[in-house]
Design a protein around this motif. Sequence first.
Motif, mmCIF file in Angstrom:
data_model
loop_
_atom_site.group_PDB
_atom_site.id
_atom_site.type_symbol
_atom_site.label_atom_id
_atom_site.label_comp_id
_atom_site.label_asym_id
_atom_site.label_seq_id
_atom_site.Cartn_x
_atom_site.Cartn_y
_atom_site.Cartn_z
ATOM 1 N N VAL A 678 0.846 -1.202 0.000
ATOM 2 C CA VAL A 678 0.000 0.000 0.000
ATOM 3 C C VAL A 678 0.879 1.249 0.000
ATOM 4 C CG1 VAL A 678 -1.657 1.343 1.344
ATOM 5 C CG2 VAL A 678 -1.975 -1.128 1.092
ATOM 6 N N GLU A 679 1.948 1.222 0.790
ATOM 7 C CA GLU A 679 2.885 2.359 0.800
ATOM 8 C C GLU A 679 3.539 2.554 -0.559
ATOM 9 O OE1 GLU A 679 5.794 2.116 3.873
ATOM 10 O OE2 GLU A 679 4.304 1.855 5.468
ATOM 11 N N ALA A 680 3.695 1.439 -1.299
ATOM 12 C CA ALA A 680 4.303 1.513 -2.641
ATOM 13 C C ALA A 680 3.335 2.005 -3.704
ATOM 14 C CB ALA A 680 4.856 0.146 -3.032
ATOM 15 N N GLY A 681 2.070 2.196 -3.325
ATOM 16 C CA GLY A 681 1.115 2.791 -4.268
ATOM 17 C C GLY A 681 -0.032 1.908 -4.698
ATOM 18 N N LEU A 682 -0.124 0.662 -4.173
ATOM 19 C CA LEU A 682 -1.243 -0.202 -4.538
ATOM 20 C C LEU A 682 -2.422 0.049 -3.589
ATOM 21 C CD1 LEU A 682 0.466 -3.665 -5.261
ATOM 22 C CD2 LEU A 682 0.206 -1.695 -6.770
ATOM 23 N N SER A 683 -3.628 -0.132 -4.100
ATOM 24 C CA SER A 683 -4.790 -0.035 -3.220
ATOM 25 C C SER A 683 -4.793 -1.242 -2.292
ATOM 26 C CB SER A 683 -6.079 -0.009 -4.039
ATOM 27 O OG SER A 683 -6.288 -1.276 -4.653
ATOM 28 N N GLU A 684 -5.514 -1.127 -1.204
ATOM 29 C CA GLU A 684 -5.459 -2.199 -0.211
ATOM 30 C C GLU A 684 -5.970 -3.525 -0.775
ATOM 31 O OE1 GLU A 684 -6.636 -3.056 4.473
ATOM 32 O OE2 GLU A 684 -6.783 -1.044 3.616
ATOM 33 N N GLY A 685 -7.071 -3.479 -1.552
ATOM 34 C CA GLY A 685 -7.615 -4.709 -2.123
ATOM 35 C C GLY A 685 -6.638 -5.377 -3.075
ATOM 36 N N VAL A 686 -5.996 -4.567 -3.939
ATOM 37 C CA VAL A 686 -5.005 -5.099 -4.878
ATOM 38 C C VAL A 686 -3.808 -5.638 -4.107
ATOM 39 C CG1 VAL A 686 -3.379 -4.486 -6.698
ATOM 40 C CG2 VAL A 686 -5.729 -3.645 -6.801
#
Length: 793
Positions: A678-686
């Motif tokens: 998530v910190e790297a830019g992905l949404s939580e679901g992904v």
Amino acid sequence: MEVAEVLPDFADAFAFEAFNRMQREALPALLEREENVVASAPTASGKTALAELAICKALADGGTALFIAPLRALTNEKEDDWDRFEELDYSVYVVTGERDLNPRRARRADILVMTPEKLDSATRKHDSRRYDFVTDVDVCVIDEVHLLDADRRGSVLEVAISRLRRLCEPRIVALSATMPNVDDVAAWLDAPEETTFEFDDEYRPVDLNAGVKTYTHGENSFADKYRRLYRAIDLAEPHLRDDGQALVFVASRQDTVRAATKARDEIAERDVPMGVRGDYDFHTEAQNLENDTLRQSVLDGVAFHHAGLSKNDRDLVEEWFKAGHVELLFSTSTLAWGVNMPARCVVIRDTKLHDPLEGEVDMSPLDVLQMLGRAGRPGYDDVGYGWVVCDAAEADKYRRLLSEGKEIESRLAESLETHLNAEIAMGTITDLDDVMDWLETTYYYVRGQSKPDLYDFPNLRERVRDCLEDLVDRGFVELGRSGDLSIEATPRGVLASKYYLRLETAATFAELADRVSESERQRGEGTTLETDDVLEAVATAEEFDSVSARQDERDAISAVLVGVDTGDLDAGERKVLAILRSGADGRLPAELRSDAWVIRQNATRLLSALGAFLDRLADPHSANLVRRVEARVENGVADDAVGLTAIDGVGPGRASKLATEGISSPGDVVDAGVSGLVEAGLSEGVAERVSEAAQSLPAVEVDWGAFPETVASGESDVREVVIENVGEPARAGVRVTVNGVEMTATSTYLRDTETVPVGVFGADEDGLEYTVSVAFPEEPLLPVERSRTVEVQ
């Protein structure tokens, strides 16, 4: 004769309420009999309904239907069209590429849709768990069976249907545009006279007035396109002024856009009354188009259509053309084979086209006839007008085609060795008599009986024997050990068939694998193969032998290949190499994009095949290198981040995003956890899905155990190194080297742990560096390498 009366349970599966005259005459043969059916009928006479009738009978009997579409672009159209069957609780499934295939859905489908190439590939693998569904077909509908006469593709359709009939004996329903020798096709498919139909032009809903118009050919091919365009507009203009519609076929997707843009200006200059700019509702509706150029163009009554447009835009253009809002439409040939969109006037502007793999080629006679068949709107026109615009030197050729039609020939002789190798690899042919039995199931054999001189039929057995001897000489087939005429495929022959390779390419790949294997044996070192070797082997493959480099591409090619030794590569091979190298880096120049998609698609198939050759004939580490190159060409990611593409749900975009944040391997993904992703830019679901998928890949840990730090000079010992797979089981190659020289190499299915004995010896060295390397030949994961240094005292 209303549909609801004939097929009350399937009335909603048809797009109309009553059958026409042609459909009524064929209906008893399709619904009341069991024999194979061959029907030849003019374009736009309603052949699609015959396919649907055959499918309905199969479904009513509890069977499975297979529909063979002539083009890949049309398979998805059929899936959309046949939502009507889905609404009746029958499932439709399009069988596409190897990686996209869902075998469970395919097995459960009531209607399968495939191209000839996919059917050929699937039937070659019918005894595998992934493709066993192909032997459970009750009726096979061949749409546009005159594709038999298409260069290269024709032989694929021919052998695939012959093989399918041997595997499961389905009922065959073959449909075609008008062809003079329909009886030959019926003889091939064992369709009796009672179920063979030749509907002539009387059944065409609108008469066709077809002819040839020439233009003045110049020195500049670009200028020639516009000369032909003005000629096309000249032919269309009277019909446009008379509230008719015109459909102009051009060679490429780019040409549809350029021609439509130029035509808008020309139509305005000629003051042809067209367009609906004053229609506020249509103006508002046009805002739904995703393509900016198209959005402006349709307001003037001019549009373009090709397979590269979004489905939304294609659907809107088709809807507006049928409604008359679009009066002048520029399209590629896909529209002629697919959607039923007739126009009062049809003009074929381009009789030659650029094929990314073949260079400039003539449009096939089948395509020409198919396009002209779109002339004439039932219910609106009494006559349709069709024109071929060509150079004066070719005018007579096209006039003969329009007056005499085109007999359907077999193209099997052109690629007999390749298809013969495939049958031997499957085990269906074991001696010369089997070859003759197989040939008797082909259209080639039937046509050879009709035209023995044309097909050199009296010498057929000798020709076959020569083919077999050549396959033996080239290492694809070997003779039985007993000295009789029995034959069987070698590993080279099996792999050539499995990966759908031309035999020249398969031989090259096998020789490369042999060289790698021999080099490693002689030098005692690790993999000698480099990425450049892999890319060059694919760029010079026979599949790309006709690729040409246009003048406007050459500077971009040279820029990509600066510092690369291209040796004796010709211009086409340099182009393929440039596309593969720049595509693998994610930096494809704009000048090379028009052909890049097709070339990269074919290259990934060839790379997959090369990996299999190296895995079977050389070593897993070489195969792993090729798998990584394949993933890079397919996704356009750097070598150090290519392992991310092995994670389900991580494509090029996400791989690049994660690599930028320092997460460059599945192991890094697991370590980062959901919060790190998530910190790297992905949404939580992904992030949750990606993290879970990463844990389903193999992951290696190396335990050196009691490995010594020192060894006395002249002494030796054997220690055990434990390799543990803490992820999912997978095939692996394990290699141990000391100071770069290979000690041991094994291939294993790494489920849990593998113990590797390692000899420690006091050599004439100050120190010994031991490296354990584990590579997965089927995954694009970087090899796991762990090293220990032992001091010699």
